[in-house]
Design an enzyme around this catalytic site. Structure first.
Site, PDB file in Angstrom:
ATOM      1  N   ASN A 148       0.804  -1.218   0.000  1.00 17.25           N
ATOM      2  CA  ASN A 148       0.000   0.000   0.000  1.00 17.25           C
ATOM      3  C   ASN A 148       0.843   1.276   0.000  1.00 17.25           C
ATOM      4  O   ASN A 148       0.396   2.316  -0.462  1.00 17.25           O
ATOM      5  CB  ASN A 148      -0.951  -0.001   1.203  1.00 17.25           C
ATOM      6  CG  ASN A 148      -0.317  -0.516   2.470  1.00 17.25           C
ATOM      7  OD1 ASN A 148       0.207  -1.633   2.507  1.00 17.25           O
ATOM      8  ND2 ASN A 148      -0.334   0.282   3.504  1.00 17.25           N
ATOM      9  N   CYS A 322       4.381  12.557  12.940  1.00 19.74           N
ATOM     10  CA  CYS A 322       4.967  13.256  14.082  1.00 19.74           C
ATOM     11  C   CYS A 322       4.155  12.979  15.333  1.00 19.74           C
ATOM     12  O   CYS A 322       2.936  13.003  15.299  1.00 19.74           O
ATOM     13  CB  CYS A 322       4.957  14.752  13.815  1.00 19.74           C
ATOM     14  SG  CYS A 322       6.508  15.261  13.126  1.00 19.74           S
TER      15      CYS A 322
HETATM   16  N1  PLP Z   1      -4.635  -4.400   3.207  1.00 21.38           N
HETATM   17  C1  PLP Z   1      -4.019  -3.419   2.527  1.00 21.38           C
HETATM   18  C2  PLP Z   1      -2.830  -3.739   1.690  1.00 21.38           C
HETATM   19  C3  PLP Z   1      -4.490  -2.111   2.601  1.00 21.38           C
HETATM   20  O1  PLP Z   1      -3.877  -1.142   1.924  1.00 21.38           O
HETATM   21  C4  PLP Z   1      -5.615  -1.835   3.413  1.00 21.38           C
HETATM   22  C5  PLP Z   1      -6.121  -0.458   3.557  1.00 21.38           C
HETATM   23  O2  PLP Z   1      -5.380   0.493   3.436  1.00 21.38           O
HETATM   24  C6  PLP Z   1      -6.217  -2.899   4.105  1.00 21.38           C
HETATM   25  C7  PLP Z   1      -5.696  -4.170   3.969  1.00 21.38           C
HETATM   26  C8  PLP Z   1      -7.385  -2.692   5.012  1.00 21.38           C
HETATM   27  O3  PLP Z   1      -8.496  -2.189   4.352  1.00 21.38           O
HETATM   28  P1  PLP Z   1      -9.775  -1.762   5.179  1.00 21.38           P
HETATM   29  O4  PLP Z   1      -9.315  -0.662   6.108  1.00 21.38           O
HETATM   30  O5  PLP Z   1     -10.729  -1.282   4.171  1.00 21.38           O
HETATM   31  O6  PLP Z   1     -10.235  -2.926   5.948  1.00 21.38           O
END
Ligand code: PLP
Length: 376
Positions: A148, A322
């Protein structure tokens, strides 16, 4: 000033065609799919159609798709479901999302042996590092398809082959990949695969879990036995239909849209790296999502850049936060061993379907102005 939204990895807007699909399911077609009357049948039809569309996008069979409330729930279901007796061995990568790492920590505290597969400096989780941590007693290996933060695409198929050779199941958190790049469960060797609705233009509050036929998994939620008994609770019909529509949209043009965004992303990267600051492109050289750039500027603090971005109507993410006088860098950058100088000044820019080249060039100009101001 026109707003520039460059935070699609945090969430996407709901696509107009997704909204249009959902609307009647809130109004006229509001039935409970479990009811044996026309309202119930309409709702069941919508859920069945959505299941087929989600399955088609990832090369699965409809009966292998379970709708959940979010990617976090999908991930928790897989991890906790594999260790009902809180024993055995789990291998997870160091750069997983907290919705995998936190359950792994909880399982470890409860008695499961957990091995963490490290990431290389370019953010890649290498099959050779994975091989050292996949043991004969390993029950589950969990490695995400795309990170992510960095957008780095992991060599999941090679790691899945190692997992299967050891007799373990393979879980792939594909929350950031589905809708951005083509995803196929067989090509990946995934036994379980997580999907997040709001990362691909469906609403927040709906996710899916692919469970390969024949794989056993106990439910996280018990109740009325919906979703093949794996996820009780009356189906969230409208949002499920929205996810189906979003998957159909992705199936139509995912490769074309990826190529379009990649061109703009590359131009943004070139523009920002050309500003003349000491900058580091995280994940450089690795295979990456076409919409993501994660850039560290030495001598800057991400929090300062982000607060200027608010003034400049730019939405983006940061690789450091921060806490009073202290700066904590993201666990992903820490796992990659990125030097603090670059980590502290790291921002994430993620493009989406509505992003144009003009937006990208305007972003470079505004960020250039911000960095100039901050460096004075
Ligand atoms: N997995 C990954 C790689 C993500 O980027 C995210 C959210 O940013 C999630 C899981 C979790 O998603 P959610 O908060 O919609 O459950």
């Amino acid at each position: 000033m026109r707003p520039l939204y460059f935070d699609h990895n945090a969430t996407t807007p709901v696509a107009p065609r997704v909204f249009a699909t959902m609307r009647p399911l809130f109004e006229s077609h509001f039935g409970n799919p479990g009811s044996a009357h026309i309202w119930g049948l309409q709702a069941k039809k919508a859920v069945d159609a959505a299941r087929a569309r989600v399955a088609a996008l990832i090369g699965a069979a409809p009966e292998e798709i379970v709708f959940t409330g979010c990617a976090t729930e999908s991930n928790n279901t897989v991890l906790f479901g594999h260790f009902p007796d809180r024993s055995g061995h789990l291998a997870v990568s160091a750069v997983e999302h907290p919705s995998v790492l936190a359950p792994a920590r909880a399982l470890s505290a409860a008695g499961v042996t957990v091995s963490v597969i490290p990431a290389r400096p370019d953010g890649v989780v290498s099959p050779s590092d994975a091989a050292d941590r996949i043991l004969p007693q390993t029950r589950l290996v969990s490695v995400m398809l795309a990170n992510n933060e960095t957008g780095v695409i992991q060599p999941v198929a090679d790691i899945a082959a190692l997992a299967h050779a050891a007799g373990a199941g393979m879980h792939v958190d594909a929350s950031q990949a589905v809708g951005k790049i083509p995803v196929n469960v067989d090509a990946l060797g995934a036994d379980f695969l997580t999907i997040a609705g709001h990362k691909l233009y469906a609403p927040k509050g709906v996710g899916a879990l692919y469970v390969r036929k024949g794989m056993e998994l106990p439910p996280l939620l018990l109740g009325g036995g919906q979703e093949g008994g794996l996820r009780s609770g009356t189906e969230n019909v409208a949002l499920i239909a929205g996810l189906g529509e979003a998957c159909a949209m992705a199936a139509e043009d995912v490769a074309r849209e990826a190529a379009r965004q990649e061109q703009i992303r590359d131009a943004v990267e070139a523009g920002l790296l050309g500003l003349g600051y000491d900058a580091m492109l995280h994940g450089e050289g690795a295979s990456r999502l076409p919409n993501t750039t994660f850039l560290g500027f030495a001598g800057f603090r991400a929090v300062d850049i982000l607060s200027e971005c608010v003034t400049e109507d730019i939405g983006c993410g940061a690789g450091a936060a921060c806490h009073g006088a202290d700066t904590s860098i993201s666990p992903v950058l820490a796992a990659m061993g990125v030097d603090r100088t670059f980590a502290e000044g790291t921002i994430r820019l993620s493009l989406g379907r509505s992003t144009t080249l003009g937006d990208g060039m305007e972003l470079v100009e505004r960020l250039g102005g911000i960095l100039r101001r901050l460096s004075r």
